[in-house]
Design a protein around this motif. Structure first.
Motif, short mmCIF file in Angstrom:
data_model
loop_
_atom_site.label_atom_id
_atom_site.label_comp_id
_atom_site.label_asym_id
_atom_site.label_seq_id
_atom_site.Cartn_x
_atom_site.Cartn_y
_atom_site.Cartn_z
N VAL A 24 0.82 -1.20 0.00
CA VAL A 24 0.00 0.00 0.00
C VAL A 24 0.86 1.26 0.00
O VAL A 24 0.53 2.26 -0.65
CB VAL A 24 -0.95 0.00 1.21
N THR A 25 1.99 1.23 0.70
CA THR A 25 2.86 2.40 0.76
C THR A 25 3.34 2.81 -0.63
O THR A 25 3.35 4.00 -0.97
CB THR A 25 4.07 2.13 1.67
N SER A 26 3.71 1.84 -1.45
CA SER A 26 4.15 2.15 -2.81
C SER A 26 3.01 2.73 -3.63
O SER A 26 3.21 3.66 -4.43
CB SER A 26 4.72 0.90 -3.49
N TYR A 27 1.82 2.19 -3.43
CA TYR A 27 0.70 2.71 -4.21
C TYR A 27 0.40 4.16 -3.86
O TYR A 27 0.00 4.94 -4.71
CB TYR A 27 -0.56 1.86 -4.01
N ARG A 28 0.61 4.52 -2.61
CA ARG A 28 0.41 5.91 -2.23
C ARG A 28 1.38 6.81 -2.99
O ARG A 28 1.03 7.94 -3.37
CB ARG A 28 0.59 6.08 -0.72
N ALA A 29 2.59 6.33 -3.20
CA ALA A 29 3.56 7.10 -3.99
C ALA A 29 3.07 7.24 -5.42
O ALA A 29 3.24 8.30 -6.05
CB ALA A 29 4.93 6.43 -3.95
N LEU A 30 2.44 6.18 -5.96
CA LEU A 30 1.92 6.25 -7.32
C LEU A 30 0.81 7.29 -7.41
O LEU A 30 0.74 8.07 -8.37
CB LEU A 30 1.39 4.88 -7.75
#
Length: 312
Positions: free
Chosen positions: A249-255
């Protein structure tokens, strides 16, 4: 997100409120008692009848259980009178543990998730009041030597997530060397008041739909958008990500941040450049990867842009 950005609105600012949450410090467990081996029952009665034990004191702030009597233990009274009574510190710790649990549940009530956990989708509010709290403080300038874009971070009231917490993640994303600052020109600085170039706003699906809909965009309760100076982040996506990022989820927030800020910077949607290659950050990855690999950054570790064919 998923829609082409629209012309910027005039800079604005939005005062905010800071939320605070506290957590009680947990005390260590109660003291254990050391029973002297070989002490006869008769000796206990003698001691209870009149001999004073040296070095035994009343717990601070706690009255004696027997007025005028010399305490024979930390709880006061005789061994027979207290043998079934709970240790005072143990009882106190039990109350503190219950209070600590209650405070933690209250703190997590807004999303239904603890640290590192995904919330139950049913616990995520689908609509809110449409008012926002602005993260206080500010950050240092990050990025190249060209223009500096200022921004504020806001969270819709009632979602149970502190604005400062979201601001920390947004600052981290925009400061990353693989982000938009890798062009050597673009710089960012978070502010908490006054005029700003854009706003990152975490909001319920209903509020995102309302704000994006004012510009003719249909976010359908599911996706994010950039309209005017607003980077609108759907709370559902922020907490649950998508099928391709379900475990990160953390990476998706960056996206989310990089995609929508990319629209604000003037970038349009792009397609997959080829099977096995990283998906451009301006690709609508929520609609499928089309053979590409997941990627959340506009540049790679060597400073090369990750792009694909422009989509009309």
């Amino acid at each position: 997100m998923n829609e082409r950005r629209r012309p910027n609105l005039p800079p604005t600012s939005a005062p905010g409120r800071r939320r605070r949450g506290g957590r009680a410090r947990r005390r260590r467990g109660g003291r254990s008692r050391l029973l002297w081996p070989g002490l006869a029952a008769g000796a206990v009665l003698v001691l209870a009848g009149g001999l004073a034990l040296k070095g035994v004191t009343e717990p601070a702030g706690r009255p004696s259980d027997m007025a005028g009597a010399s305490p024979s233990s930390e709880t006061g009274g005789t061994e027979e009178a207290r043998k079934d009574a709970p240790e005072p510190e143990q009882a106190e710790d039990g109350k503190k543990d219950a209070k600590e649990k209650e405070e933690k549940e209250t703190e997590e009530k807004g999303t239904g998730a603890g640290a590192g956990e995904k919330p139950d989708p049913g616990s995520i509010p689908s609509s809110g009041p449409g008012t926002f709290a602005t993260a206080d403080g500010g950050g240092d300038r990050v990025g190249g030597s060209g223009r500096t874009l200022t921004y504020v971070v806001q969270v819709e009231d009632g979602v149970g997530i502190p604005a400062r917490e979201v601001a920390t993640e947004v600052e981290r994303v925009l400061a990353d060397e693989r982000g938009w600052t890798a062009d050597g020109k673009t710089g960012f600085r978070r502010v908490s008041g006054g005029a700003s170039d854009f706003r990152v706003r975490l909001a319920t699906a209903g509020t995102v739909d309302d704000i994006c809909g004012q510009y003719g965009l249909d976010t359908g309760g599911e996706v994010n958008c950039n309209v005017g100076q607003d980077v609108m982040v759907n709370l559902k996506r922020w907490l649950l990500a998508t099928q391709y990022y379900a475990d990160d989820v953390t990476s998706y927030r960056a996206l989310i941040i990089n995609h929508e800020v990319g629209h604000f910077l003037g970038h349009g949607h792009e397609g997959c450049p080829g099977a096995g290659r990283p998906a451009p950050v301006m690709m609508q990855q929520i609609k499928g990867l089309h053979g590409c690999r997941t990627n959340v950054w506009p540049y790679d570790a060597d400073g090369r842009p990750i792009t694909g064919p422009a989509l009309g």
